[in-house]
Design an enzyme around this catalytic site. Structure first.
Site, mmCIF file in Angstrom:
data_model
loop_
_atom_site.group_PDB
_atom_site.id
_atom_site.type_symbol
_atom_site.label_atom_id
_atom_site.label_comp_id
_atom_site.label_asym_id
_atom_site.label_seq_id
_atom_site.Cartn_x
_atom_site.Cartn_y
_atom_site.Cartn_z
ATOM 1 N N GLY A 1 0.844 -1.017 0.240
ATOM 2 C CA GLY A 1 0.027 -0.001 -0.013
ATOM 3 C C GLY A 1 0.493 1.508 -0.037
ATOM 4 N N ARG B 1 1.044 -5.247 -4.454
ATOM 5 C CA ARG B 1 1.676 -6.491 -3.858
ATOM 6 C C ARG B 1 1.086 -7.250 -5.091
ATOM 7 N NH1 ARG B 1 -0.897 -4.187 0.660
ATOM 8 N NH2 ARG B 1 -3.042 -2.699 0.428
ATOM 9 N N ASP C 1 5.670 -4.900 6.056
ATOM 10 C CA ASP C 1 5.969 -6.535 6.692
ATOM 11 C C ASP C 1 5.552 -7.288 5.634
ATOM 12 O OD1 ASP C 1 3.468 -6.351 6.437
ATOM 13 O OD2 ASP C 1 3.331 -7.476 9.086
ATOM 14 N N THR D 1 4.520 2.364 5.002
ATOM 15 C CA THR D 1 3.083 1.621 5.347
ATOM 16 C C THR D 1 2.232 3.023 6.844
ATOM 17 O OG1 THR D 1 1.627 0.081 7.166
ATOM 18 C CG2 THR D 1 3.705 0.145 7.138
ATOM 19 N N ASP E 1 -0.074 1.937 7.761
ATOM 20 C CA ASP E 1 -0.058 1.195 10.082
ATOM 21 C C ASP E 1 0.557 0.997 10.516
ATOM 22 O OD1 ASP E 1 -2.186 0.679 7.769
ATOM 23 O OD2 ASP E 1 -1.353 -1.573 7.396
ATOM 24 N N ASP F 1 2.770 -0.918 12.276
ATOM 25 C CA ASP F 1 2.701 -1.971 12.709
ATOM 26 C C ASP F 1 3.764 -2.810 12.149
ATOM 27 O OD1 ASP F 1 2.516 -1.856 9.634
ATOM 28 O OD2 ASP F 1 0.521 -3.968 9.821
ATOM 29 N N GLY G 1 -5.743 -0.001 9.367
ATOM 30 C CA GLY G 1 -4.820 -0.099 10.514
ATOM 31 C C GLY G 1 -4.450 -1.496 10.279
ATOM 32 N N ARG G 2 -5.322 -2.410 9.480
ATOM 33 C CA ARG G 2 -5.414 -3.796 8.739
ATOM 34 C C ARG G 2 -5.755 -4.253 10.067
ATOM 35 N NH1 ARG G 2 -0.506 -6.454 5.353
ATOM 36 N NH2 ARG G 2 0.736 -5.115 6.970
ATOM 37 N N ALA H 1 -12.858 10.943 21.233
ATOM 38 C CA ALA H 1 -13.821 10.415 21.428
ATOM 39 C C ALA H 1 -13.957 9.336 22.061
ATOM 40 C CB ALA H 1 -12.839 9.396 20.423
ATOM 41 N N LYS I 1 -25.318 11.527 30.685
ATOM 42 C CA LYS I 1 -24.742 12.592 31.545
ATOM 43 C C LYS I 1 -24.870 13.733 30.669
ATOM 44 C CE LYS I 1 -20.468 10.649 31.037
ATOM 45 N NZ LYS I 1 -19.017 10.317 31.667
ATOM 46 N N SER J 1 -24.634 13.527 22.094
ATOM 47 C CA SER J 1 -23.762 12.660 20.774
ATOM 48 C C SER J 1 -22.613 12.400 21.331
ATOM 49 C CB SER J 1 -23.288 14.466 19.416
ATOM 50 O OG SER J 1 -22.535 15.183 20.370
ATOM 51 N N GLU K 1 -9.916 -0.928 11.584
ATOM 52 C CA GLU K 1 -10.298 -2.206 11.486
ATOM 53 C C GLU K 1 -9.655 -3.209 11.939
ATOM 54 O OE1 GLU K 1 -9.780 -1.767 6.192
ATOM 55 O OE2 GLU K 1 -6.905 -1.722 7.268
ATOM 56 N N ARG L 1 -25.234 7.121 12.821
ATOM 57 C CA ARG L 1 -24.459 7.255 10.841
ATOM 58 C C ARG L 1 -22.600 6.669 11.742
ATOM 59 N NH1 ARG L 1 -28.775 8.613 11.364
ATOM 60 N NH2 ARG L 1 -29.474 10.790 10.136
HETATM 61 O O1 F6P Z 1 -1.489 -1.400 4.619
HETATM 62 C C1 F6P Z 1 -2.154 0.070 4.272
HETATM 63 C C2 F6P Z 1 -3.877 0.051 4.452
HETATM 64 O O2 F6P Z 1 -4.509 0.255 3.747
HETATM 65 C C3 F6P Z 1 -3.896 -0.714 4.910
HETATM 66 O O3 F6P Z 1 -4.435 -0.166 6.473
HETATM 67 C C4 F6P Z 1 -5.321 -1.345 4.809
HETATM 68 O O4 F6P Z 1 -6.212 -1.927 5.582
HETATM 69 C C5 F6P Z 1 -4.939 -1.767 3.352
HETATM 70 O O5 F6P Z 1 -4.445 -1.515 2.516
HETATM 71 C C6 F6P Z 1 -6.264 -1.283 2.202
HETATM 72 O O6 F6P Z 1 -5.589 -2.400 1.078
HETATM 73 P P1 F6P Z 1 -6.291 -2.011 0.022
HETATM 74 O O7 F6P Z 1 -6.127 -0.835 -0.257
HETATM 75 O O8 F6P Z 1 -5.438 -3.124 -0.864
HETATM 76 O O9 F6P Z 1 -7.740 -2.166 -0.213
#
Ligand code: F6P
Length: 336
Positions: free
Chosen positions: A24, A85, A116, A139, A141, A143, A184-185, A200, A225, A229, A236, A260
């Site tokens: 990505g 990929r 990775d 990336t 993410d 990660d 975030g995969r 949040a 409280k 909203s 993810e 929503r």
């Molecule tokens: O690894 C980057 C990322 O954007 C992740 O956060 C997400 O899960 C994935 O790639 C989405 O991949 P694609 O663009 O192939 O749908």
């Protein structure tokens, strides 16, 4: 990495170094390419761009690069080399074609910018052929083990925060509870950072089990409280599914709730990189060329506590940075 590690080899003079982006795209990849190209030229090495990641390696999509090839790209999102990929790269026959192409083009070493999955391929290619390869963590993410931050993460969280602040305006104006899905995969770094930064009401990340009843109790408590909203950040990979699925489960238990769902999606991957991402990409890109010149290979080059750190590819792929538990607590306490 220790100095006498097997990742350091006596190195012949490098004449040509290839660079590719894989997986990505992430903001800051262009800044990394620019740094690799200019650092190579500074050291009298000819940089060669490889288009579309491993696909271009297998299909010989090579272009020699000059200093001006990377002019004015430091501020651009995406990757001028394009990315892809290539699951087939898991197969030895594809890697054999890749190494043959590298040798035929007289490329002596390679810099792989990606995540990775890309490093797994790089590790196999390097070790099967004793070919010098280093990686840079690119990336959104965050990660990847062996670096405090990945190239692209800072921009992605800033983009997400800007979007969620805007969603908050509508949530407040219409008494709505928004379930906002961030990328975030399988990791919750983007989720946790954006949850803290946007205040949040609740945060759902893959690293923590989510109980829908407890979430509903919590949201009802918020309503008692007089909070009219709310924003629930859903990363993810959560064990309760996507933001849409979680919103439906909550709605089934609290039917009068006006909910929503917004999925931020790929806007998190694009855009001009932040200063932090540009600086990280520039310093690591330069370190990648210095590492290859010193005979270092089969490692990812990251930054830990402000210093350049080498992590063997095998370790960078096998391990994961843990989510800071304290931060999960902070997100919760501050949403009270
Ligand atoms: O690894 C980057 C990322 O954007 C992740 O956060 C997400 O899960 C994935 O790639 C989405 O991949 P694609 O663009 O192939 O749908």
């Amino acid at each position: 990495m220790k100095e006498n590690s097997e990742n350091i080899k006596v190195q012949k003079k490098l004449n040509r170094i290839g660079v590719l982006t894989s997986g990505g795209d992430a903001p800051g990849m262009n800044a990394a390419i620019r740094s690799v190209v200019r650092s190579a030229i500074y050291n009298n090495i000819q940089p060669v761009g490889i288009y579309r990641g491993y696909y271009g390696l297998v299909n010989r999509q090579f272009v020699t690069m000059q200093s001006h090839s990377v002019s004015k790209i430091i501020s651009q999102g995406g990757t001028i080399l394009k990315s892809s990929r290539l699951p087939e790269f898991d197969k030895r026959e594809y890697r054999d074609i890749a190494i043959e192409n590298l040798r035929e083009a007289s490329i002596d070493a390679l810099v792989v910018i990606g995540g990775d999955g890309s490093f797994r391929g790089a590790h196999l290619l390097a070790t099967e052929n004793d070919f010098p390869i280093v990686g840079l963590p690119g990336t959104i993410d965050n990660d990847i083990f062996g670096t405090d931050f990945t190239i692209g993460f800072d921009t992605a969280i800033n983009t997400a925060v800007e979007a969620i602040d805007k969603i908050r305006d509508t949530a407040d104006s219409h008494n709505l509870v928004f379930f906002v899905e961030v990328m975030g995969r399988n990791t919750g770094f983007i989720g946790l950072y954006t949850a803290i930064a946007t205040g949040a009401e609740a945060t759902i990340i893959p690293e923590v089990h989510t109980d829908i009843d407890s979430l509903c109790d919590y949201l009802l408590k918020e309503r008692r409280k007089n909070k009219t909203s709310g924003i629930v950040i859903v990363a993810e990979g959560s064990d309760q599914g996507s933001a849409t699925e979680i919103a439906a489960k909550v709605k089934a238990k609290i039917p009068d709730y006006e909910t929503r769902v917004t999925t931020l999606g790929h806007i998190q991957r694009g855009g001009s990189p932040t200063c932090n991402d540009r600086v990280l990409a520039s310093t690591l890109g330069n370190a990648s060329i210095n590492a290859l010149i010193s005979g270092i290979s089969d490692v990812m080059i990251g930054q830990v506590n402000g210093l350049v750190a080498y992590t063997p590819f095998a370790e960078a792929c096998a391990k994961h940075n843990p989510i800071n538990q304290k931060w999960i607590e902070v997100a919760h306490i501050l949403s009270l």
